[in-house]
Design a protein around this motif. Sequence first.
Motif, PDB file in Angstrom:
ATOM      1  N   GLY A 231       0.814  -1.204   0.000  1.00  0.00           N
ATOM      2  CA  GLY A 231       0.000   0.000   0.000  1.00  0.00           C
ATOM      3  C   GLY A 231       0.852   1.260   0.000  1.00  0.00           C
ATOM      4  N   ALA A 232       0.278   2.335  -0.505  1.00  0.00           N
ATOM      5  CA  ALA A 232       1.024   3.598  -0.627  1.00  0.00           C
ATOM      6  C   ALA A 232       1.507   4.109   0.727  1.00  0.00           C
ATOM      7  CB  ALA A 232       0.149   4.642  -1.314  1.00  0.00           C
ATOM      8  N   ARG A 233       0.666   3.961   1.768  1.00  0.00           N
ATOM      9  CA  ARG A 233       1.067   4.457   3.091  1.00  0.00           C
ATOM     10  C   ARG A 233       2.253   3.667   3.639  1.00  0.00           C
ATOM     11  NH1 ARG A 233      -4.608   4.597   6.206  1.00  0.00           N
ATOM     12  NH2 ARG A 233      -4.825   2.695   4.982  1.00  0.00           N
ATOM     13  N   VAL A 234       2.266   2.360   3.381  1.00  0.00           N
ATOM     14  CA  VAL A 234       3.387   1.540   3.843  1.00  0.00           C
ATOM     15  C   VAL A 234       4.673   1.971   3.153  1.00  0.00           C
ATOM     16  CG1 VAL A 234       4.332  -0.808   3.871  1.00  0.00           C
ATOM     17  CG2 VAL A 234       1.911  -0.424   4.391  1.00  0.00           C
ATOM     18  N   ILE A 235       4.603   2.238   1.861  1.00  0.00           N
ATOM     19  CA  ILE A 235       5.787   2.657   1.103  1.00  0.00           C
ATOM     20  C   ILE A 235       6.291   4.004   1.611  1.00  0.00           C
ATOM     21  CG2 ILE A 235       6.663   3.277  -1.185  1.00  0.00           C
ATOM     22  CD1 ILE A 235       4.659   1.312  -2.361  1.00  0.00           C
ATOM     23  N   GLU A 236       5.367   4.939   1.830  1.00  0.00           N
ATOM     24  CA  GLU A 236       5.761   6.262   2.328  1.00  0.00           C
ATOM     25  C   GLU A 236       6.440   6.154   3.690  1.00  0.00           C
ATOM     26  OE1 GLU A 236       2.714   9.478   0.286  1.00  0.00           O
ATOM     27  OE2 GLU A 236       2.244   8.682   2.263  1.00  0.00           O
ATOM     28  N   GLN A 237       5.885   5.328   4.563  1.00  0.00           N
ATOM     29  CA  GLN A 237       6.478   5.171   5.893  1.00  0.00           C
ATOM     30  C   GLN A 237       7.836   4.474   5.815  1.00  0.00           C
ATOM     31  OE1 GLN A 237       3.472   3.007   8.031  1.00  0.00           O
ATOM     32  NE2 GLN A 237       2.031   4.731   8.056  1.00  0.00           N
ATOM     33  N   THR A 238       8.016   3.608   4.837  1.00  0.00           N
ATOM     34  CA  THR A 238       9.274   2.868   4.705  1.00  0.00           C
ATOM     35  C   THR A 238      10.395   3.742   4.168  1.00  0.00           C
ATOM     36  OG1 THR A 238       8.061   0.800   4.344  1.00  0.00           O
ATOM     37  CG2 THR A 238      10.373   0.851   3.673  1.00  0.00           C
ATOM     38  N   ILE A 239      10.094   4.501   3.103  1.00  0.00           N
ATOM     39  CA  ILE A 239      11.142   5.302   2.463  1.00  0.00           C
ATOM     40  C   ILE A 239      11.226   6.711   3.040  1.00  0.00           C
ATOM     41  CG2 ILE A 239      10.903   3.976   0.343  1.00  0.00           C
ATOM     42  CD1 ILE A 239       9.440   6.326  -0.905  1.00  0.00           C
ATOM     43  N   GLY A 240      10.211   7.109   3.816  1.00  0.00           N
ATOM     44  CA  GLY A 240      10.227   8.426   4.441  1.00  0.00           C
ATOM     45  C   GLY A 240      10.087   9.567   3.460  1.00  0.00           C
TER      46      GLY A 240
END
Length: 317
Positions: A231-240
């Motif tokens: 999910g997009a939120r997971v990616i954003e939280q992972t890569i910052g």
Amino acid sequence: MNWITNYVRPTINSLFSRREVPENLWTKCSDCGTMLFHRELADNLNVCTNCGHHMPIGARDRLLSIFDGGVFVEVDVPEPVADPLHFRDQKRYTDRIKEARRKTGEKDAMLVAEGEMGRTGVVVAVQDFSFMGGSMSMYVGNAIVAAAERAIELGRPLVLFSAAGGARMQEGILGLMQMPRTTIAVQMLKEAGLPYIVVLTHPTTGGVTASYAMLGDVQIAEPNALIGFAGARVIEQTIGEKLPEGFQRAEYLLDHGMLDRVTKRTDLKDELVTIIRLLMKQDPAIKGDLPAPGNLSEIKPQEPLQLSDPIAPDAPK
């Protein structure tokens, strides 16, 4: 008095009383808010006639719209072991299966059928998102293997419509094992020299995207379809970092080389016929000579997909 009471008064009341309107005559477009008459929406394959927004369409209705005259024969799919892990969360897995079967009228999340498309024989597999979010189960794996084997037996191309939220968590590792299993089925098609065409619909995510949904010889998607793994939120939280606008949408993937085409649902059959006949080294179809699709006026409007639903992915499966 009896004549007035029994005939005249009811007649007058019927003229001025409010008539009951059947339900589901109108559907509101979740994108532009336009109210659409159900027959007009069905004739346009559940695509909004005002803004072009693609609403969900049932797996069986998809088959009806793709095959010539809406005529097809279902391919038998072997039944897997029911509830191999004896899984239970808020409900028993067996109860969830029964509820999904009652709601959809289907055995599981994928239908396989054979027939003609543009007078060319094809095998088609359609994933049904309304059945437990189209989740990849052992049955889905069996269905793809059965579709590939039937396509090889008949010497026909395989067209697969994907729509899923990932692997089915109630089957655990057995659901995830369908990723390599379906990859082998696709490889069987390639070794037989038969085309494998994938149409990615909204949404296609999780382990499905990481396996058979991205292995097509030709990759097509419907407009604005959500396509990705995590999910997009997971990616954003992972890569910052903040993701670009339209990330994981069909048009973004097309611009970045992940897809070959983005095609409207109403144009999809003609495009598939052109591609299939080209890959099968057949003469091009003559426009206007192709059989009409089946009668779609009985398609019932479906509830628009809400990505905030628990089944929608925000994490990899």
